[in-house]
Design a protein around this motif. Structure first.
Motif, short mmCIF file in Angstrom:
data_model
loop_
_atom_site.label_atom_id
_atom_site.label_comp_id
_atom_site.label_asym_id
_atom_site.label_seq_id
_atom_site.Cartn_x
_atom_site.Cartn_y
_atom_site.Cartn_z
N UNK A 333 0.94 -1.11 -0.09
CA UNK A 333 -0.21 0.00 0.08
C UNK A 333 0.98 1.25 -0.04
N UNK A 334 0.49 2.23 -0.56
CA UNK A 334 1.11 3.51 -0.85
C UNK A 334 2.56 3.42 -1.50
N UNK A 335 3.37 4.37 -1.80
CA UNK A 335 4.48 4.47 -2.36
C UNK A 335 5.63 4.59 -1.69
N UNK A 336 6.78 4.26 -2.04
CA UNK A 336 8.03 4.37 -1.00
C UNK A 336 8.76 5.76 -1.06
N UNK A 337 8.98 6.14 0.27
CA UNK A 337 9.76 7.33 0.35
C UNK A 337 11.04 7.06 0.04
N UNK A 338 11.60 7.49 -1.18
CA UNK A 338 12.82 7.28 -1.56
C UNK A 338 13.13 6.94 -3.20
N UNK A 339 11.80 6.44 -3.61
CA UNK A 339 11.81 6.42 -5.24
C UNK A 339 11.85 7.78 -5.87
N UNK A 340 12.60 7.83 -6.75
CA UNK A 340 12.57 9.02 -7.36
C UNK A 340 11.04 9.81 -8.05
N UNK A 341 10.20 8.64 -8.39
CA UNK A 341 9.00 9.07 -8.99
C UNK A 341 7.84 9.35 -7.87
N UNK A 342 8.28 9.07 -6.68
CA UNK A 342 7.32 9.14 -5.80
C UNK A 342 6.99 10.67 -5.28
N UNK A 343 7.61 11.70 -5.11
CA UNK A 343 7.22 13.06 -4.84
C UNK A 343 6.25 13.50 -6.15
N UNK A 344 6.66 13.10 -7.38
CA UNK A 344 5.91 13.46 -8.38
C UNK A 344 4.56 13.02 -8.44
N UNK A 345 4.58 11.91 -8.20
CA UNK A 345 2.99 11.23 -8.23
C UNK A 345 2.26 11.76 -7.11
N UNK A 346 2.93 11.96 -5.79
CA UNK A 346 2.29 12.64 -4.58
C UNK A 346 1.79 13.96 -5.06
N UNK A 347 2.45 14.78 -5.64
CA UNK A 347 2.02 15.98 -6.05
C UNK A 347 1.15 15.93 -7.15
N UNK A 348 1.06 15.17 -8.13
CA UNK A 348 -0.03 15.08 -9.17
C UNK A 348 -1.48 14.44 -8.27
N UNK A 349 -1.31 13.76 -7.36
CA UNK A 349 -2.59 13.13 -6.69
C UNK A 349 -3.02 14.42 -6.06
N UNK A 350 -2.15 15.18 -5.28
CA UNK A 350 -2.62 16.24 -4.27
C UNK A 350 -3.19 17.36 -4.98
N UNK A 351 -2.71 17.62 -6.19
CA UNK A 351 -3.57 18.49 -7.05
C UNK A 351 -4.87 18.15 -7.52
N UNK A 352 -4.93 16.95 -7.80
CA UNK A 352 -6.34 16.75 -7.91
C UNK A 352 -7.19 16.49 -6.81
N UNK A 353 -6.79 16.17 -5.61
CA UNK A 353 -7.33 16.04 -4.43
C UNK A 353 -7.94 17.65 -4.07
N UNK A 354 -7.02 18.47 -4.04
CA UNK A 354 -7.06 19.89 -3.48
C UNK A 354 -8.34 20.67 -4.42
N UNK A 355 -8.28 20.00 -5.74
CA UNK A 355 -9.26 20.55 -6.83
C UNK A 355 -10.68 20.30 -6.36
N UNK A 356 -10.78 18.90 -6.04
CA UNK A 356 -12.07 18.40 -5.57
C UNK A 356 -12.45 19.06 -4.22
N UNK A 357 -11.47 19.26 -3.33
CA UNK A 357 -11.92 19.75 -1.96
C UNK A 357 -12.13 21.24 -2.20
N UNK A 358 -11.66 22.04 -2.90
CA UNK A 358 -11.86 23.38 -2.99
C UNK A 358 -13.14 23.73 -3.77
N UNK A 359 -13.37 22.64 -4.98
CA UNK A 359 -14.88 22.69 -5.61
C UNK A 359 -15.94 22.84 -4.57
#
Length: 687
Positions: A333-359
Motif C-alpha cells: 500500500x502507498x508508495x516508497x519514500x525514496x523512489x525518484x518518482x514518488x514525490x511527482x506522483x504525490x504532487x499530481x495526486x494532491x493537485x487532483x485532491x485539492x481541486x475536488x476539496x476546493x470545488x
C-alpha cells in the motif's frame, strides 16, 4: 550536580525538553553524568555514556569528511583515464595530461589530519559497539545515538502494519528485474526507450532504514527506502523527469519558499481571518496507488502524451519491496519514500485532491498554497474546523492535521509568517526548536568551493525570505552560525563573462588537498571541469544502518590460492554471482575454460579460497572497472592468463609505489562464504 531540567539528556521520554539539551555533561537514562560537553547537535537516546573525544567526533556531524590516511592512486588514475576516453582526446594531448598528472602524483603528500589520534580511536570504538546505532535526525541535522535494540524495535513496529507491508520468503530482485525489462520492451518502440540504459547491470534490493523524528513524542522513525541501483530505479528516474510536466500547473502549487514569499507579499488579512496550515499524515504510505495511476493516465491524455507511461508507472509503484535485517518485504500500500518518482506522483495526486476539496468546500479560503503535503491557507476563524472536517471527508486514506497561528505567527516550510498590527504579513526564516544550526564544518576535508556554498546559500535564503524588518537580524545570525561552524563569510564577487571553452565531459575525482585540486587545474587547461567528492565521511566509518548483503556489488575482486598466487577478476554483475560461476565451473567441468580451472588442473593439490573472496573495488562504470582490474593485476602476484586493459606506461611509477604499499599492508578481512561448496576443504576440488 545537574539540575532535574538537565537530567533528561539521553532519556527516551524527554521529547518536549529536547530544545534545552545544551548542557555541560552527558547524561545517561539513569541520570549519571560525565563531565563533557554535549550540545543540541548530538542527541543521546541510548543507555551509553561517552567520553569527550567521542562527543567531539560526533559533534562534527556525520557529513564531516576525514582527511584520508592514504592517497587513492588507483581511483584517481581510473577516473582520469575514463575522462580522457570519454572526451576522445588526441593521443598527444592525452599523453601530455597523463605526464602532468603523473608528476603531481609522484610528488604528492598527504594533507595534515583533521582528527586527533584520540578522536580516530573514539570513532573506531563507536563502530565496534553493535549495541548502539548512530544516525542523523529526520530534521535539524542533529546526530542521534540510539540503542540498537530500540532502533530495531521501532522498525519492527513500522513493519507490523500488515495493511502496508508483507514479508516474503525470497529475494524478489531477479523477478522484479525481469518484469521491469519485459514492461520496458513492451513499450520501447512507442516511447523510444533505451532498455539497456534503463536496466541496472547489477540490480540490488532496495534498503529500508529509519530517521528518528526527535521533534515528536516517543521519537518515531520516518521510514526511508533507498532505491539506488534497484531494478526500477533508472526507470523511475526517467518517469519522474517525464511526468514532472504534469504537475505544478495549478494556481495553488508552490515551487519553493521563495515562490511562497512572492505569493503572500501583498496579502492583507481581515480581522476575522486566521492563518492556518494543514499537513497530511504519512502521505507517501497513504497514497491510493490505483487512484494515482488513473489520475496520471487522465493527465497524460489531456496533455497529448502517450498513456503507456501510466503502464510503466504502475509497474514502478506496484513492485515496491525492500530488505531489512536480511528479510524481504513487499510494500502493498502507498508508495516508497525514496523512489525518484514518488514525490511527482504525490504532487499530481494532491493537485487532483485539492481541486475536488476546493470545488466543494463549505468556505473558500482567501488564499490556499501547497507544497507536496504541506498546505497554507487563510480562512475565516469560524470556518477553520469545518474546512478541516471537509478535507478529512474526501478520502478514507488521506487525513490532515491542522495548526493555527499562535501569537500572530505561523510557520510554513522554512518561512515564519508574522501578522503585523495592520494585518499585513511579515516574514523571516523559520527554524524548528530542534534545529541545530549545524552545517558542514569548515575543517571538513571538502573542496573549498563546497565549503563556500554553505555561506552563499544561507545568505541567499536570508535575503530572499526576510522582509526589511528582519533581514539585518537574520544576516547577523548567519554570520554567527558560520563562525561557529568555522566557515568563512562569503564576499560578493562581480563575475565577468566566461572565456569561450570547448564543451567536454567532466571528471569526478576524490578530493585530496594539494593533490587532486592540482590535477583539477591541469584538466581545466584542457577545458575539462572537475567535480570533487570527499574520500570518506564520518558516517562511512560507523556501522551502517542499512542492511548490507555481502558481495552484492559490481567491481573488481581477488581469489587467493594457497600457493601464494591470486586470480584478479572484474564483473558488471554482483561479485557473489561471479564467484558462484567460478565454483560451478570448478565442480562441473575439467576443461580449461577459465584461468582458475587451468591453474587447479595443472596443480590439483592447490586450494582456491572461494570462502574468502576479497573486494578490491566496487565499481559500476565500465572504463574505471576495467582499468582498476588491470592495475590490480599489476599489483598482485597472479595466475591470470591476460593482463586486462593496457595501462599507459606513464602510470607505472605510481603503480610500483602502490605495489610496495600493498605488500606492507596487512591481509584483508575475510568476506562471507558464498557457497556450501567452500565449507569443507577438499584437495580434489573437481570431484
Amino acid at each position: 550536580m545537574l539540575t532535574n531540567q538537565n537530567k533528561h539528556l539521553g532519556t527516551r521520554n524527554a521529547q518536549k525538553s529536547i530544545p534545552e539539551l545544551h548542557c555541560e555533561a552527558i547524561v545517561d537514562v539513569h541520570g549519571n553524568a560525565t563531565t563533557n560537553h554535549m550540545s543540541l547537535s548530538v542527541v543521546n537516546l541510548s543507555k551509553q555514556t561517552f567520553d569527550k573525544n567521542t562527543v567531539s567526533v560526533l559533534e562534527k556531524g556525520l557529513n564531516y569528511a576525514i582527511t584520508p590516511r592514504k592517497i587513492p592512486f588507483e581511483n584517481i588514475i581510473c577516473n582520469v583515464e575514463e575522462c580522457l576516453v570519454r572526451n576522445s582526446m588526441q593521443k598527444e594531448d592525452a599523453e601530455a595530461i597523463r605526464q602532468d598528472i603523473s608528476s603531481v602524483l609522484r610528488r604528492s603528500r598527504l594533507p595534515k589530519p583533521n582528527l586527533t589520534r584520540a578522536e580516530y580511536i573514539a570513532l573506531k570504538n563507536i563502530r565496534n559497539k553493535p549495541e548502539i546505532t548512530v544516525l542523523r535526525a529526520d530534521k535539524g541535522n542533529a546526530t542521534v545515538v540510539m540503542d540498537t535494540s530500540d532502533y530495531n524495535s521501532k522498525i519492527q513496529d513500522l513493519l507490523s502494519d500488515e495493511s502496508t507491508y508483507k514479508k516474503v520468503k525470497t529475494d524478489p530482485t531477479d523477478k522484479v528485474t525481469k518484469q521491469t525489462i519485459a514492461v520496458m520492451k513492451k513499450h520501447s518502440e512507442k516511447l523510444s526507450l533505451d532498455v539497456s540504459a534503463l536496466t541496472p547491470s547489477c540490480a540490488k534490493a532496495p534498503k529500508l532504514y529509519g530517521l528518528p523524528k526527535i521533534h515528536k513524542n516517543n521519537i518515531p522513525l520516518r521510514p526511508i527506502v533507498s532505491q539506488l541501483d534497484s531494478p526500477t530505479y533508472r526507470l523511475a528516474q526517467h518517469l519522474a523527469k517525464t511526468l514532472n510536466n504534469l504537475r505544478g500547473n495549478t494556481p495553488y502549487h508552490v515551487k519553493d519558499s521563495f515562490d511562497f514569499i512572492s505569493a503572500i507579499e501583498n496579502l492583507t488579512l481581515a480581522e476575522d481571518e486566521v492563518l492556518v496550515s494543514f499537513d497530511v499524515q504519512s502521505l507517501f504510505t497513504s497514497l491510493p496507488v490505483e487512484d494515482c495511476i488513473e489520475i496520471v493516465k487522465r493527465k497524460l491524455i489531456d496533455n497529448n502524451m502517450p498513456e503507456e507511461y501510466a503502464d510503466l508507472l504502475k509497474h514502478c509503484l506496484t513492485s515496491g519491496y525492500f530488505v531489512w535485517d536480511y528479510g524481504f518485504y513487499d510494500q502493498i500500500n502507498g508508495v516508497a519514500m525514496g523512489s525518484p518518482v514518488s514525490p511527482v506522483v504525490a504532487d499530481i495526486f494532491m493537485e487532483d485532491f485539492e481541486q475536488k476539496a476546493l470545488d466543494t468546500a463549505p468556505a473558500k479560503p482567501k488564499m490556499y498554497k501547497r507544497y507536496v503535503d504541506d498546505t497554507f491557507a487563510v480562512l475565516p476563524n469560524d470556518k477553520v474546523s469545518a474546512f478541516l472536517d471537509h478535507l478529512n471527508s474526501i478520502s478514507s486514506n488521506i487525513k490532515f492535521t491542522m495548526e493555527l497561528e499562535a501569537n500572530n505567527k505561523l510557520a510554513f516550510l522554512d518561512v515564519l509568517i508574522l501578522r503585523n498590527p495592520d494585518n499585513t504579513l511579515g516574514h523571516t526564516v523559520y527554524r524548528k526548536p530542534t534545529h541545530t544550526d549545524k552545517y558542514l564544518n569548515g575543517s571538513s576535508h571538502h573542496h573549498p568551493s563546497q565549503l563556500a556554498t554553505v555561506g552563499k546559500s544561507l545568505f541567499q535564503r536570508a535575503r530572499k525570505i526576510c522582509d526589511e524588518n528582519h533581514i539585518a537580524g537574520e544576516l547577523q545570525h548567519v554570520k554567527r552560525v558560520l563562525q561557529r561552524n568555522q566557515l568563512k563569510t562569503p564576499h560578493q564577487r562581480h563575475k565577468g563573462p566566461k572565456p569561450p571553452s570547448v564543451e567536454r565531459c567532466p571528471a569526478t575525482l576524490p578530493y585530496i588537498k594539494g593533490v587532486t585540486d592540482r590535477i583539477g587545474h591541469i584538466l581545466r587547461r584542457a577545458s575539462i571541469k572537475t567535480y570533487f567528492k570527499p574520500q570518506k565521511k564520518i558516517t562511512q566509518f560507523l556501522r551502517p544502518v542499512k542492511c548490507n548483503i555481502p558481495l552484492q556489488d559490481a567491481g573488481v575482486y581477488k581469489l587467493d590460492c594457497e600457493c601464494g598466487l591470486s586470480y584478479i577478476g572484474q564483473t558488471k554483475r554482483s561479485i557473489k554471482t561471479r564467484v558462484k560461476e567460478h565454483i560451478a565451473d570448478m565442480k562441473h567441468t575439467r576443461s580449461t575454460k577459465s584461468a582458475i580451472s587451468e591453474h587447479t588442473l595443472d596443480k590439483p593439490n592447490h586450494y582456491i579460497r572461494f570462502d574468502n573472496p576479497q573486494i578490491l573495488a566496487k565499481e559500476n562504470r565500465f572504463i574505471p572497472r576495467m582499468m582498476r582490474e588491470a592495475i590490480e593485476i599489476k599489483k598482485h602476484p597472479n595466475f591470470n592468463r591476460e593482463d586486462g586493459w593496457q595501462v599507459p606506461p606513464v602510470w607505472d611509477p605510481i603503480i610500483k609505489t602502490i605495489k610496495t604499499q600493498t605488500q606492507q599492508k596487512p591481509a584483508a578481512r575475510p568476506q562471507d562464504t558464498v557457497s556450501s561448496f567452500c565449507v569443507q576443504r577438499n584437495t580434489n576440488q573437481l570431484d
